[in-house]
Design an enzyme around this catalytic site. Structure first.
Site, PDB file in Angstrom:
ATOM      1  N   LYS A   1       0.845  -1.208   0.000  1.00  0.00           N
ATOM      2  CA  LYS A   1       0.000   0.000   0.000  1.00  0.00           C
ATOM      3  C   LYS A   1       0.878   1.254   0.000  1.00  0.00           C
ATOM      4  CE  LYS A   1      -1.979  -1.206   3.891  1.00  0.00           C
ATOM      5  NZ  LYS A   1      -1.258  -2.477   4.153  1.00  0.00           N
TER       6      LYS A   1
ATOM      7  N   ARG B   1      -9.672   1.190   9.002  1.00  0.00           N
ATOM      8  CA  ARG B   1      -9.277  -0.186   9.292  1.00  0.00           C
ATOM      9  C   ARG B   1     -10.331  -0.926  10.091  1.00  0.00           C
ATOM     10  NH1 ARG B   1      -3.439   0.600   8.957  1.00  0.00           N
ATOM     11  NH2 ARG B   1      -2.364  -1.333   9.354  1.00  0.00           N
TER      12      ARG B   1
ATOM     13  N   ARG C   1      11.754  -6.054   4.254  1.00  0.00           N
ATOM     14  CA  ARG C   1      11.557  -4.593   4.220  1.00  0.00           C
ATOM     15  C   ARG C   1      12.594  -3.884   5.099  1.00  0.00           C
ATOM     16  NH1 ARG C   1       5.785  -2.368   5.276  1.00  0.00           N
ATOM     17  NH2 ARG C   1       5.866  -3.783   7.041  1.00  0.00           N
TER      18      ARG C   1
ATOM     19  N   ARG D   1      11.543  -2.401  10.733  1.00  0.00           N
ATOM     20  CA  ARG D   1      10.506  -1.892  11.631  1.00  0.00           C
ATOM     21  C   ARG D   1      10.335  -2.828  12.815  1.00  0.00           C
ATOM     22  NH1 ARG D   1       5.376  -0.284   7.952  1.00  0.00           N
ATOM     23  NH2 ARG D   1       4.277  -1.408   9.586  1.00  0.00           N
TER      24      ARG D   1
ATOM     25  N   ARG E   1      -0.659  -8.904  13.445  1.00  0.00           N
ATOM     26  CA  ARG E   1      -1.195  -7.887  12.523  1.00  0.00           C
ATOM     27  C   ARG E   1      -2.030  -8.539  11.420  1.00  0.00           C
ATOM     28  NH1 ARG E   1       4.115  -5.351  10.710  1.00  0.00           N
ATOM     29  NH2 ARG E   1       2.843  -4.165   9.256  1.00  0.00           N
TER      30      ARG E   1
HETATM   31  P1  AP5 Z   1       4.849  -1.641   1.784  1.00  0.00           P
HETATM   32  O1  AP5 Z   1       4.514  -0.727   0.665  1.00  0.00           O
HETATM   33  O2  AP5 Z   1       5.587  -1.103   2.959  1.00  0.00           O
HETATM   34  O3  AP5 Z   1       3.536  -2.415   2.269  1.00  0.00           O
HETATM   35  P2  AP5 Z   1       2.297  -1.907   3.120  1.00  0.00           P
HETATM   36  O4  AP5 Z   1       1.076  -2.542   2.558  1.00  0.00           O
HETATM   37  O5  AP5 Z   1       2.302  -0.417   3.216  1.00  0.00           O
HETATM   38  O6  AP5 Z   1       2.647  -2.619   4.503  1.00  0.00           O
HETATM   39  P3  AP5 Z   1       2.562  -2.129   6.011  1.00  0.00           P
HETATM   40  O7  AP5 Z   1       3.177  -3.244   6.808  1.00  0.00           O
HETATM   41  O8  AP5 Z   1       3.134  -0.757   6.214  1.00  0.00           O
HETATM   42  O9  AP5 Z   1       1.029  -2.089   6.242  1.00  0.00           O
HETATM   43  P4  AP5 Z   1       0.260  -2.093   7.564  1.00  0.00           P
HETATM   44  O10 AP5 Z   1      -1.109  -1.767   7.116  1.00  0.00           O
HETATM   45  O11 AP5 Z   1       0.386  -3.333   8.361  1.00  0.00           O
HETATM   46  O12 AP5 Z   1       1.030  -1.013   8.462  1.00  0.00           O
HETATM   47  P5  AP5 Z   1       0.797   0.533   8.747  1.00  0.00           P
HETATM   48  O13 AP5 Z   1       2.095   1.177   8.578  1.00  0.00           O
HETATM   49  O14 AP5 Z   1      -0.371   1.070   8.003  1.00  0.00           O
HETATM   50  O15 AP5 Z   1       5.676  -2.876   1.154  1.00  0.00           O
HETATM   51  C1  AP5 Z   1       6.251  -3.869   1.978  1.00  0.00           C
HETATM   52  C2  AP5 Z   1       7.643  -4.255   1.396  1.00  0.00           C
HETATM   53  O16 AP5 Z   1       7.467  -4.895   0.134  1.00  0.00           O
HETATM   54  C3  AP5 Z   1       8.570  -3.054   1.135  1.00  0.00           C
HETATM   55  O17 AP5 Z   1       9.887  -3.452   1.435  1.00  0.00           O
HETATM   56  C4  AP5 Z   1       8.416  -2.772  -0.363  1.00  0.00           C
HETATM   57  O18 AP5 Z   1       9.611  -2.258  -0.913  1.00  0.00           O
HETATM   58  C5  AP5 Z   1       8.109  -4.170  -0.918  1.00  0.00           C
HETATM   59  N1  AP5 Z   1       7.144  -4.148  -2.017  1.00  0.00           N
HETATM   60  C6  AP5 Z   1       6.017  -3.390  -2.125  1.00  0.00           C
HETATM   61  N2  AP5 Z   1       5.339  -3.695  -3.253  1.00  0.00           N
HETATM   62  C7  AP5 Z   1       6.056  -4.694  -3.853  1.00  0.00           C
HETATM   63  C8  AP5 Z   1       5.852  -5.454  -5.047  1.00  0.00           C
HETATM   64  N3  AP5 Z   1       4.770  -5.267  -5.835  1.00  0.00           N
HETATM   65  N4  AP5 Z   1       6.771  -6.401  -5.363  1.00  0.00           N
HETATM   66  C9  AP5 Z   1       7.849  -6.627  -4.558  1.00  0.00           C
HETATM   67  N5  AP5 Z   1       8.076  -5.929  -3.416  1.00  0.00           N
HETATM   68  C10 AP5 Z   1       7.185  -4.988  -3.064  1.00  0.00           C
HETATM   69  O19 AP5 Z   1       0.374   0.513  10.286  1.00  0.00           O
HETATM   70  C11 AP5 Z   1       1.282   0.191  11.291  1.00  0.00           C
HETATM   71  C12 AP5 Z   1       0.586   0.215  12.650  1.00  0.00           C
HETATM   72  O20 AP5 Z   1       0.064   1.536  12.904  1.00  0.00           O
HETATM   73  C13 AP5 Z   1      -0.610  -0.713  12.811  1.00  0.00           C
HETATM   74  O21 AP5 Z   1      -0.232  -2.025  13.155  1.00  0.00           O
HETATM   75  C14 AP5 Z   1      -1.373  -0.002  13.933  1.00  0.00           C
HETATM   76  O22 AP5 Z   1      -0.780  -0.243  15.184  1.00  0.00           O
HETATM   77  C15 AP5 Z   1      -1.193   1.461  13.592  1.00  0.00           C
HETATM   78  N6  AP5 Z   1      -2.252   1.977  12.705  1.00  0.00           N
HETATM   79  C16 AP5 Z   1      -2.066   2.503  11.465  1.00  0.00           C
HETATM   80  N7  AP5 Z   1      -3.236   2.875  10.933  1.00  0.00           N
HETATM   81  C17 AP5 Z   1      -4.190   2.566  11.840  1.00  0.00           C
HETATM   82  C18 AP5 Z   1      -5.607   2.684  11.847  1.00  0.00           C
HETATM   83  N8  AP5 Z   1      -6.285   3.206  10.815  1.00  0.00           N
HETATM   84  N9  AP5 Z   1      -6.277   2.252  12.946  1.00  0.00           N
HETATM   85  C19 AP5 Z   1      -5.618   1.740  14.009  1.00  0.00           C
HETATM   86  N10 AP5 Z   1      -4.276   1.589  14.062  1.00  0.00           N
HETATM   87  C20 AP5 Z   1      -3.562   1.996  12.973  1.00  0.00           C
END
Ligand code: AP5
Length: 228
Positions: free
Chosen positions: A13, A88, A127, A160, A171
């Site tokens: 994402k 979410r 990552r 991370r 998660r």
């Molecule tokens: P990346 O683009 O980082 O993936 P992502 O989907 O953004 O993954 P996240 O782990 O950040 O998502 P998440 O929803 O769990 O965490 P968030 O930060 O929102 O890609 C991953 C890796 O793959 C990278 O190394 C990239 O280079 C590689 N890659 C990407 N696309 C690729 C492809 N097509 N091919 C090959 N490689 C690829 O949230 C973190 C925490 O914050 C949550 O756990 C929670 O505690 C809190 N939080 C955030 N938002 C909320 C909310 N709305 N409500 C409550 N708590 C929240």
């Protein structure tokens, strides 16, 4: 234009949001990134949310909605908003609908990025992030030019804290229990577009941008028809 990206941890994402926001001049609002920046700054908000994030738990809805309301730059010149990681939960989705309605806006498209579990694990375990400018890397798919250093600010890259295996499992479970039901919510509103996220980042970008382009061209045709 308001676009949401939904998908499990590691689906890509954040990667897509960076490309799409530049390509279409959209304001990106990534709740995970915003919260991580606050944790690094040791702000009041950062201290409040750090424990939830480390354990892979969801931050309470009222905190998140407050963050999003403040961070959406309502007067911006950009074409609209690209939301990553929000909503979410069902409650967050309802709060977003309310927030947008108050401002005369609505959600246009919701992309559901689907990726197989083994690929999610490969992406998360490889990552690396820059702790200073928060740019994303991957040890195989998106390597930095110089080993383990950010290409832009030369800061040593880190993994991370919530990418540890036991936290990732938590998660993924929370995604299935709390966030996946939202797909049905948006499907019923005919806003959901399923995207095969298993391919390379460029391929995924092409799939998503094809839908955005056709949405934009449909809107511009119907606007012209209304003016006639
Ligand atoms: P990346 O683009 O980082 O993936 P992502 O989907 O953004 O993954 P996240 O782990 O950040 O998502 P998440 O929803 O769990 O965490 P968030 O930060 O929102 O890609 C991953 C890796 O793959 C990278 O190394 C990239 O280079 C590689 N890659 C990407 N696309 C690729 C492809 N097509 N091919 C090959 N490689 C690829 O949230 C973190 C925490 O914050 C949550 O756990 C929670 O505690 C809190 N939080 C955030 N938002 C909320 C909310 N709305 N409500 C409550 N708590 C929240």
């Amino acid at each position: 234009m308001v676009i949401l990206l939904i998908g499990p941890p590691g689906a890509g994402k954040g990667t897509q949001v960076d490309r799409l926001s530049q390509h279409y001049c959209l304001n990106k609002v990534g709740t995970g990134d915003i919260l991580r920046q606050e944790v690094v700054k040791r702000s009041e908000l950062g201290v409040k949310v750090e424990g939830y994030m480390k354990k892979g738990k969801l931050v309470p809805d009222d905190i998140i909605v407050d963050v999003v309301t403040r961070r959406m730059d309502w007067g911006s010149n950009c074409r609209g908003y690209l939301l990553d990681g929000f909503p979410r939960t069902k409650k967050q989705a309802q709060m977003l609908d309310h927030l947008l309605k108050e401002r005369g806006k609505k959600i246009d498209l919701v992309f559901n990025i689907e990726v197989s579990e083994p690929e999610l694990i490969r992406r998360i375990s490889g990552r690396r992030v820059c702790p200073k400018c928060f740019r994303l890397y991957h040890i195989d798919y998106n390597k930095p030019r110089v080993d383990e250093l950010c290409d832009y600010c030369r800061t040593p890259l880190i993994q991370r804290e919530d990418d540890r295996e036991e936290v990732v499992r938590k998660r993924l479970t929370l995604y299935r229990e709390e966030t996946k039901p939202l797909l049905q919510y948006y499907r019923r509103q005919s806003k959901l577009v399923d995207i095969n996220g298993n391919g390379r980042a460029e391929e995924v970008f092409r799939q998503i941008s094809a839908y955005i382009d056709s949405h934009l061209s449909y809107n511009s045709h119907s606007n012209k028809a209304e003016l006639k």
